[in-house]
Design a protein around this motif. Structure first.
Motif, PDB file in Angstrom:
ATOM      1  N   HIS A 130       0.854  -0.948  -0.163  1.00 26.28           N
ATOM      2  CA  HIS A 130      -0.151   0.111   0.278  1.00 26.28           C
ATOM      3  C   HIS A 130       0.950   1.290   0.162  1.00 26.28           C
ATOM      4  N   ALA A 131       1.949   1.367   0.786  1.00 27.29           N
ATOM      5  CA  ALA A 131       2.795   2.293   1.005  1.00 27.29           C
ATOM      6  C   ALA A 131       3.751   2.726  -0.436  1.00 27.29           C
ATOM      7  N   THR A 132       3.460   2.040  -1.802  1.00 29.71           N
ATOM      8  CA  THR A 132       4.478   2.473  -1.999  1.00 29.71           C
ATOM      9  C   THR A 132       3.913   3.219  -3.053  1.00 29.71           C
ATOM     10  N   ALA A 133       1.499   3.345  -3.459  1.00 24.00           N
ATOM     11  CA  ALA A 133       0.811   4.337  -3.622  1.00 24.00           C
ATOM     12  C   ALA A 133       2.005   5.559  -3.784  1.00 24.00           C
ATOM     13  N   TYR A 134       1.989   6.097  -2.071  1.00 23.03           N
ATOM     14  CA  TYR A 134       2.551   7.773  -1.989  1.00 23.03           C
ATOM     15  C   TYR A 134       3.575   8.004  -3.376  1.00 23.03           C
ATOM     16  N   PRO A 135       4.507   7.713  -2.846  1.00 25.43           N
ATOM     17  CA  PRO A 135       5.739   7.971  -4.002  1.00 25.43           C
ATOM     18  C   PRO A 135       5.599   7.828  -5.493  1.00 25.43           C
ATOM     19  N   VAL A 136       4.448   7.428  -5.787  1.00 28.04           N
ATOM     20  CA  VAL A 136       5.271   7.232  -7.082  1.00 28.04           C
ATOM     21  C   VAL A 136       3.720   7.987  -7.933  1.00 28.04           C
ATOM     22  N   PHE A 137       2.723   8.169  -6.451  1.00 26.17           N
ATOM     23  CA  PHE A 137       1.514   8.953  -7.194  1.00 26.17           C
ATOM     24  C   PHE A 137       2.430  11.058  -6.895  1.00 26.17           C
ATOM     25  N   LEU A 138       3.271  10.992  -6.679  1.00 27.82           N
ATOM     26  CA  LEU A 138       3.882  11.978  -6.376  1.00 27.82           C
ATOM     27  C   LEU A 138       4.366  12.134  -7.519  1.00 27.82           C
ATOM     28  N   ARG A 139       5.182  11.280  -8.056  1.00 25.97           N
ATOM     29  CA  ARG A 139       5.980  11.341  -8.422  1.00 25.97           C
ATOM     30  C   ARG A 139       5.644  11.631 -10.082  1.00 25.97           C
ATOM     31  N   ALA A 140       4.227  10.856  -9.690  1.00 26.36           N
ATOM     32  CA  ALA A 140       3.691  10.859 -11.578  1.00 26.36           C
ATOM     33  C   ALA A 140       2.968  12.414 -12.032  1.00 26.36           C
ATOM     34  N   ALA A 141       3.049  13.052 -11.324  1.00 28.38           N
ATOM     35  CA  ALA A 141       2.262  14.365 -10.400  1.00 28.38           C
ATOM     36  C   ALA A 141       3.811  15.429 -11.395  1.00 28.38           C
ATOM     37  N   GLN A 142       4.065  15.179 -10.869  1.00 31.62           N
ATOM     38  CA  GLN A 142       5.759  15.714 -11.719  1.00 31.62           C
ATOM     39  C   GLN A 142       5.766  15.767 -12.930  1.00 31.62           C
ATOM     40  N   TYR A 143       5.125  14.318 -13.834  1.00 30.58           N
ATOM     41  CA  TYR A 143       5.502  14.850 -15.035  1.00 30.58           C
ATOM     42  C   TYR A 143       4.002  14.718 -15.675  1.00 30.58           C
ATOM     43  N   LEU A 144       2.890  14.144 -14.906  1.00 29.02           N
ATOM     44  CA  LEU A 144       2.031  13.678 -16.330  1.00 29.02           C
ATOM     45  C   LEU A 144       0.736  14.824 -15.861  1.00 29.02           C
ATOM     46  N   SER A 145       0.822  15.561 -14.528  1.00 27.69           N
ATOM     47  CA  SER A 145      -0.487  16.366 -14.740  1.00 27.69           C
ATOM     48  C   SER A 145       0.375  17.667 -13.918  1.00 27.69           C
ATOM     49  N   HIS A 146       0.431  18.133 -12.238  1.00 28.60           N
ATOM     50  CA  HIS A 146       0.638  19.361 -11.890  1.00 28.60           C
ATOM     51  C   HIS A 146       1.614  18.623 -10.311  1.00 28.60           C
ATOM     52  N   PRO A 147       2.419  18.947 -10.322  1.00 25.42           N
ATOM     53  CA  PRO A 147       3.190  18.561  -8.607  1.00 25.42           C
ATOM     54  C   PRO A 147       2.112  19.147  -7.313  1.00 25.42           C
ATOM     55  N   PHE A 148       1.906  18.625  -6.447  1.00 27.02           N
ATOM     56  CA  PHE A 148       1.309  18.783  -5.384  1.00 27.02           C
ATOM     57  C   PHE A 148       2.143  19.814  -4.536  1.00 27.02           C
ATOM     58  N   ASP A 149       1.692  21.094  -3.741  1.00 25.43           N
ATOM     59  CA  ASP A 149       1.870  21.687  -2.925  1.00 25.43           C
ATOM     60  C   ASP A 149       1.900  21.404  -1.801  1.00 25.43           C
ATOM     61  N   GLU A 150       2.789  21.503  -0.793  1.00 29.06           N
ATOM     62  CA  GLU A 150       3.090  20.761   0.769  1.00 29.06           C
ATOM     63  C   GLU A 150       1.501  20.599   1.686  1.00 29.06           C
ATOM     64  N   PRO A 151       0.829  21.137   1.187  1.00 30.98           N
ATOM     65  CA  PRO A 151      -0.483  21.327   1.744  1.00 30.98           C
ATOM     66  C   PRO A 151      -1.200  19.714   0.964  1.00 30.98           C
ATOM     67  N   ASP A 152      -1.086  19.499  -0.081  1.00 35.21           N
ATOM     68  CA  ASP A 152      -1.760  18.665  -0.508  1.00 35.21           C
ATOM     69  C   ASP A 152      -0.692  17.488  -1.165  1.00 35.21           C
ATOM     70  N   GLU A 153       0.115  17.629  -0.427  1.00 35.32           N
ATOM     71  CA  GLU A 153       1.207  16.249  -0.483  1.00 35.32           C
ATOM     72  C   GLU A 153       0.764  15.749   1.061  1.00 35.32           C
ATOM     73  N   ARG A 154       0.327  16.456   1.766  1.00 37.25           N
ATOM     74  CA  ARG A 154      -0.316  15.604   3.594  1.00 37.25           C
ATOM     75  C   ARG A 154      -1.473  15.721   3.157  1.00 37.25           C
ATOM     76  N   ARG A 155      -2.282  15.902   2.669  1.00 37.26           N
ATOM     77  CA  ARG A 155      -3.287  15.960   1.610  1.00 37.26           C
ATOM     78  C   ARG A 155      -3.598  14.620   1.522  1.00 37.26           C
ATOM     79  N   LEU A 156      -3.127  14.347   0.423  1.00 34.75           N
ATOM     80  CA  LEU A 156      -2.653  12.602   0.108  1.00 34.75           C
ATOM     81  C   LEU A 156      -2.613  11.537   1.041  1.00 34.75           C
ATOM     82  N   TYR A 157      -1.572  12.453   1.135  1.00 32.45           N
ATOM     83  CA  TYR A 157      -1.036  10.907   2.870  1.00 32.45           C
ATOM     84  C   TYR A 157      -2.333  10.588   3.395  1.00 32.45           C
ATOM     85  N   ASP A 158      -2.585  11.724   3.716  1.00 38.98           N
ATOM     86  CA  ASP A 158      -4.005  11.179   4.861  1.00 38.98           C
ATOM     87  C   ASP A 158      -5.017  10.053   4.032  1.00 38.98           C
TER      88      ASP A 158
END
Length: 295
Positions: A130-158
């Motif tokens: 399950h934990a693998t989703a977090y780094p991959v979602f963040l990295r995919a967003a950098q390339y394929l959509s738009h990077p998460f800002d810090e509040p949304d990184e925290r929100r995604l993790y929650d």
């Protein structure tokens, strides 16, 4: 995440289940996962997550021994994707799917390549998947959509912790915050992950893959010509979306030219996907849930 189902957790043996975060709560519109999980770009994010999962020797051995990814690759992929969609868009069905997956994994056990016993529901292993989703979602967003800002990184993790509760992952088996997650992740990469046989197979562009299930006569005839470039593209994107530390750990080559190519591809995806009509931009389960939510 999408797999045949590490802060490293305790011992071995099936996870009991009741010690979850705050109780399983189905997802609804307005959550980040509601937007991410049904977007067609998830199809590019899932393969690197799977590689991260099976780079753990126990998880890799479980997939090697029990999965049908060799004999039924398209069927397995479809079932995994449908399950993932239910987790987020299924409402009360999400809870039933979580229970079904735990029951399915109770019989998955064996010995890994080093002769160590494993069980699919060993807390540390189940949590790592399950934990693998977090780094991959963040990295995919950098390339394929738009990077998460810090509040949304925290929100995604929650939200991923909430999703873990649906899947029966206990609170103590996952880092509680992003700040706790990264030391855990670095330790897993540095101490646990390896280029397992399944990793090598998934990243081999020569891997024999049949035409998609239900392919027409024309596609079947063209498949010997189409498969090699599609396989190379698949391996290229999967490798590029892995965190650099993971690529280094697994001995995967990645050049500056590769990086430029991935960034160009990402720019195309970022531009084109938001312009697609809903029937092409979202997967079927997500489309249905979005329509229902709009009333």
């Amino acid at each position: 995440m999408a797999g045949d189902h590490a802060h490293t957790g305790p011992g071995t043996g099936p996870a009991p289940g009741p010690d979850t975060f705050s109780g399983p709560v189905p997802f609804a519109p307005g959550s980040l996962l509601w937007d991410i999980t049904g977007d067609v770009r998830i199809l590019l994010s899932l393969p690197p997550a799977l590689v991260l999962q099976v780079a753990h020797p126990a998880v890799g051995a479980g997939v090697d021994d029990h999965s049908v990814f060799r004999t039924d690759p398209w069927g397995r992929a479809e079932r995994s994707l449908n399950s993932l969609q239910l987790w987020v868009y299924g409402g009360e069905q999400a809870l039933e799917e979580g229970r079904r997956l735990r029951e399915l994994h109770r019989t998955i056990s064996g010995t890994d390549a080093r002769g160590r016993a494993y069980h699919a529901l060993t807390p540390a292993y189940y949590a790592w998947v399950h934990a693998t989703a977090y780094p991959v979602f963040l990295r995919a967003a950098q390339y394929l959509s738009h990077p998460f800002d810090e509040p949304d990184e925290r929100r995604l993790y929650d939200e991923l912790l909430r999703l873990g509760a649906i899947l029966g992952i206990r609170q103590r088996d996952m880092p509680r915050t992003p700040e706790e997650f990264w030391p855990y992740f670095d330790a897993m990469v540095g101490e646990e992950l390896e280029r397992t046989a399944v990793v090598a197979e998934l990243l081999d562009p020569r891997r024999p893959i049949p035409p998609p299930d239900g392919a027409g006569v024309l596609l079947r005839r063209l498949w010997p010509v189409l498969r090699p470039p599609l396989a190379r593209l698949h391996v290229f994107v999967t490798t590029g979306l892995l965190p650099p530390t993971v690529r280094d750990r697994l001995g995967l080559a990645w050049t500056a030219r590769d990086e430029r190519g991935l960034r160009r591809l990402g720019a195309v995806v970022r531009t084109v996907v938001p312009l697609l009509p809903e029937r092409l931009r979202y997967l079927p389960t997500a489309r249905a849930a979005r329509r229902a939510a709009r009333g």
